[in-house]
Design an enzyme around this catalytic site. Structure first.
Site, short mmCIF file in Angstrom:
data_model
loop_
_atom_site.label_atom_id
_atom_site.label_comp_id
_atom_site.label_asym_id
_atom_site.label_seq_id
_atom_site.Cartn_x
_atom_site.Cartn_y
_atom_site.Cartn_z
N SER A 560 2.06 8.06 4.60
CA SER A 560 1.46 6.96 3.85
C SER A 560 0.46 7.53 2.85
CB SER A 560 0.80 5.98 4.84
OG SER A 560 0.57 4.74 4.24
N HIS A 675 7.24 0.28 7.56
CA HIS A 675 6.36 1.33 7.08
C HIS A 675 6.17 2.44 8.13
CE1 HIS A 675 3.46 3.29 4.61
NE2 HIS A 675 2.47 3.08 5.44
#
Length: 707
Positions: A560, A675
């Protein structure tokens, strides 16, 4: 438990919804733009080709299948800790995943049996069975049950693991969805009980109802038995806000509902909803994080100074004044000292629980009223470990926490107000802790700041060895030592395997996180983001100076925002790093604010469409930094097609550019998940085994050929 947030309440990449109109760009400017077409045939064909090459190259490793099987066994082991999700009176809930239930069982047990260490579980929802019955690939996103009886619940289920979910009303007594009950269609919604027959709903109401960041812009009051479309507006934001939402907090038997308008990623205006439905602004600064209510006191964490109170302190306001709208003065609850930082805050009926970091070592204190102030009670938990609050039992003033470290298996404790901690469950040891050395060191960054890091290596291992450094560096998110087999974002048992190979594993506490409070994060905002990268390089160079590794034998790992860090590392210092694991990354910082949730994070990075901001962003944006003629280390990208926070195009485009410039690239894009990539343990195990094979091939065998 009334409220439980980390002090860094917003960790990178919370859920969002729609994509703002893309900036004007063409394939003449960006020849890899076509890879932003998430489900396009051309893009997916390329993804599958890259996936196939990587899979073929790395599964040929003789140890691959052994690693995959071991990772899967660890993830599915029924000896895993059953963490208490919520305490409903005399019942405690848990979400359980194992080999037979990869998507999970939401279940409950009596609090008495749980505290006795012998929980008698009763299944509430079998997510796998529900998905099979309904023909959906459901992924559990949680349940919000209405106090004080907690019988009616709003259950959130995501198709395939994306942030978008369906919210459905469910009855804990009948163990079934309520016929004709509340149902919010698939979207990235924000839903809160107002009362048994009323919800506050933020969702995609249609054109113009979402912010440019993709969150709901309008919160409405929805009455039972009426169409969702007839819900009445309670609060509206503007398009450039982050979001408008709601939440509820219990104070004993009293339930308070709030409406919040996020004006930026780190600022929110908050209103209390009075019993008559009117809204009154709270005195909480827009940069502070509300943590709970106890005995009529509204408790918040300060990210910025307030009057005489410093950033990092916990303060409170009397609810009587908040309800009256009289703007009462704040009162100090807790102020960390020295190198301490507040990590998390929770309130129960008679206590405030604060988890602290002290030079990145965890502690827990309980605060109880002492006249007009608060008395601190330390807790009997192991020292020099990571302490994480899981949940709390309001009525019995008990905090549930886990304690772990690199070589200390996670242990769940129930902590009472007197500070005594009762061990409820501990994971079995996965390796002999006596064979591994764990040390904390401090590197000196470019500007003189001391950067802590934790290191694990096998006793007697020869030096120099290959090193794997995991880091993050943003959004107030601290990186804390966890057992070497347990952290899925760090690829499960990868750290254990790496240390057993005789190599060095490092967790770096670079700036941008919350290890030392708000100032540690603010040191990397906007034009100061290079500080995070420099901190990483300082840790790597400190390892070299100690003789533990050498340049070119170091891998950086980040996911991320940490993927941005790893991307910057290989483009700024290809001489220092020999490999990089880049997961669900931000990489094209010129376009990030126009892709999915990107507009949410401009307070962290800046706005690339503003020339002055692009001046400093362009100095590190990894995608733009890739140049022909430069030899970059072999990179392993992993991501998910269904990641609706960070666009999978970031990883795709950088992979394509590196390959076209003659650099070896390993690529693994999972077609489900979100994610966090893995929708279940099977994918997590595959990824761990692939990454181990990659690190051995590149750093130990020195193979820089393309897969």
């Amino acid at each position: 438990m009334k409220r439980l947030f980390p002090a860094a309440a917003l960790v990178l990449l919370t859920a969002c919804t729609t994509t703002p109109p893309p900036a004007a760009v063409s394939e003449a400017v960006d020849p890899y733009l076509w890879l932003e077409d998430i489900h396009g045939d051309r893009a997916l064909t390329q993804v599958k080709q890259w996936n196939g090459r990587t899979q073929a190259a790395l599964t040929a490793d003789p140890a691959y299948e052994r690693d995959r099987a071991e990772a899967r066994a660890i993830l599915d082991d029924e000896s895993q800790i059953a963490e208490p999700g919520q305490v409903f009176g005399d019942q405690v809930t848990n979400l359980w995943r194992d080999a037979q239930h990869p998507r999970g069982l939401w279940r409950q047990a009596s609090l008495a049996s749980f505290l006795a260490g012998k929980p008698e579980w009763q299944t509430l929802i079998d997510v796998d069975a529900l998905g099979k019955a309904e023909g959906k690939s459901w992924v559990w996103h949680g349940a919000d049950c209405l106090a004080p009886d907690y019988n009616r619940c709003l259950v959130s289920l995501s198709p395939g693991g994306s942030d978008a979910d369906v919210v459905r009303e469910w009855d804990r007594r009948t163990k079934a969805f309520v016929p004709g009950g509340f149902m919010v269609p698939e979207a990235k919604s924000d839903v809160t009980w107002l009362d048994a027959d009323t919800l506050l709903v933020g969702t995609d109401w249609g054109e113009g109802a979402m912010t440019t960041s993709g969150y709901p812009r309008v919160v409405k009051r929805w009455k039972r038995g009426t169409p969702l479309a007839s819900a009445e507006t309670v609060k509206e934001g503007i398009a450039t806000d982050i979001s408008v939402g709601s939440f509820a907090i219990m104070d004993g038997d009293t339930r308070h509902v709030f409406v919040r308008r996020g004006t930026s990623f780190y600022a929110s205006d908050t209103w209390l909803m009075r019993p008559d439905g009117s809204l009154v602004a709270t005195p909480v600064p827009d940069t502070a994080d509300i943590q709970g209510i106890i005995g009529g006191e509204l408790v918040a964490f300060l990210n910025k100074p307030l009057d005489a109170f410093p950033a990092g302190a916990v303060v409170s306001w009397p609810m009587s004044g908040v309800i009256a709208g009289s703007s009462p003065a704040p009162r100090l609850v807790f102020q960390p000292s020295g190198k301490q930082a507040v990590q998390g805050v929770a309130t129960t009926d008679h206590a405030i629980w604060i988890s602290l970091l002290d030079d990145v070592s965890g502690k827990l204190v309980a605060l109880t009223r002492d006249g007009n102030g608060w008395r601190q009670q330390s807790t009997a938990l192991p020292a020099n470990a990571t302490v994480s609050m899981v949940s709390a039992d309001d009525a019995h003033d008990t905090a549930f926490v886990t304690v772990q470290g690199f070589v200390v298996p996670p242990t769940l404790y129930a902590v009472a107000l007197d500070g005594q901690a009762r061990e409820l469950q501990s994971l079995p040891a996965r390796f002999d802790a006596l064979t591994i050395d764990v040390e904390q060191h401090f590197a000196t960054s470019r500007d003189g700041t001391k950067i802590p890091y934790f290191m694990a290596r096998r006793k007697g291992a020869s030096a120099p060895a290959a090193a794997l450094i995991h880091a993050y560096g943003g959004f107030r998110n601290p990186q804390l030592p966890t057992y070497l087999t347990t952290e899925p974002y760090r690829a499960g048992p990868l750290a254990k395997w790496w240390v057993e190979d005789g190599q060095v594993y490092v967790l770096a506490n670079i700036r941008g996180g919350g290890e030392y409070g708000p100032a540690w994060h603010e040191a990397t905002l906007r034009e100061k983001h290079q500080n995070a990268f420099d901190d990483l390089y300082a840790v790597a160079e400190d390892l070299v100076a100690r003789g533990l590794t050498t340049k070119g034998k170091i891998a950086v790992s980040g996911r991320s925002n940490g993927g941005l860090l790893a991307g910057a590392a290989i483009t700024q210092r290809p001489d220092l790093f020999g490999a990089a694991i880049i997961g669900s990354p931000l990489l094209d910082m010129k376009r990030y604010s126009h892709l999915l949730a990107g507009a949410s994070w401009m307070e962290e990075y800046g706005n690339p469409d503003v020339p002055g901001d692009w001046t400093f962003i362009s100095k590190y944006s990894p995608y733009q930094a890739v140049k022909p003629g430069v030899k970059y280390p072999p990179v392993f990208f992993y991501s998910s097609t269904e990641d609706d926070r960070v666009h999978p195009g970031h990883a795709r485009k950088m992979a394509a550019k590196l390959i076209d410039y003659g650099n070896p690239v390993y690529f693994h894009e999972y077609l489900e998940g979100g994610h966090s990539v893995g929708a279940d343990h099977a994918e997590d195990a595959v990824r761990a085994a692939l990454l181990h094979a990659y690190l051995k091939r590149v750093l130990i065998e020195g193979d820089r050929s393309a897969p």
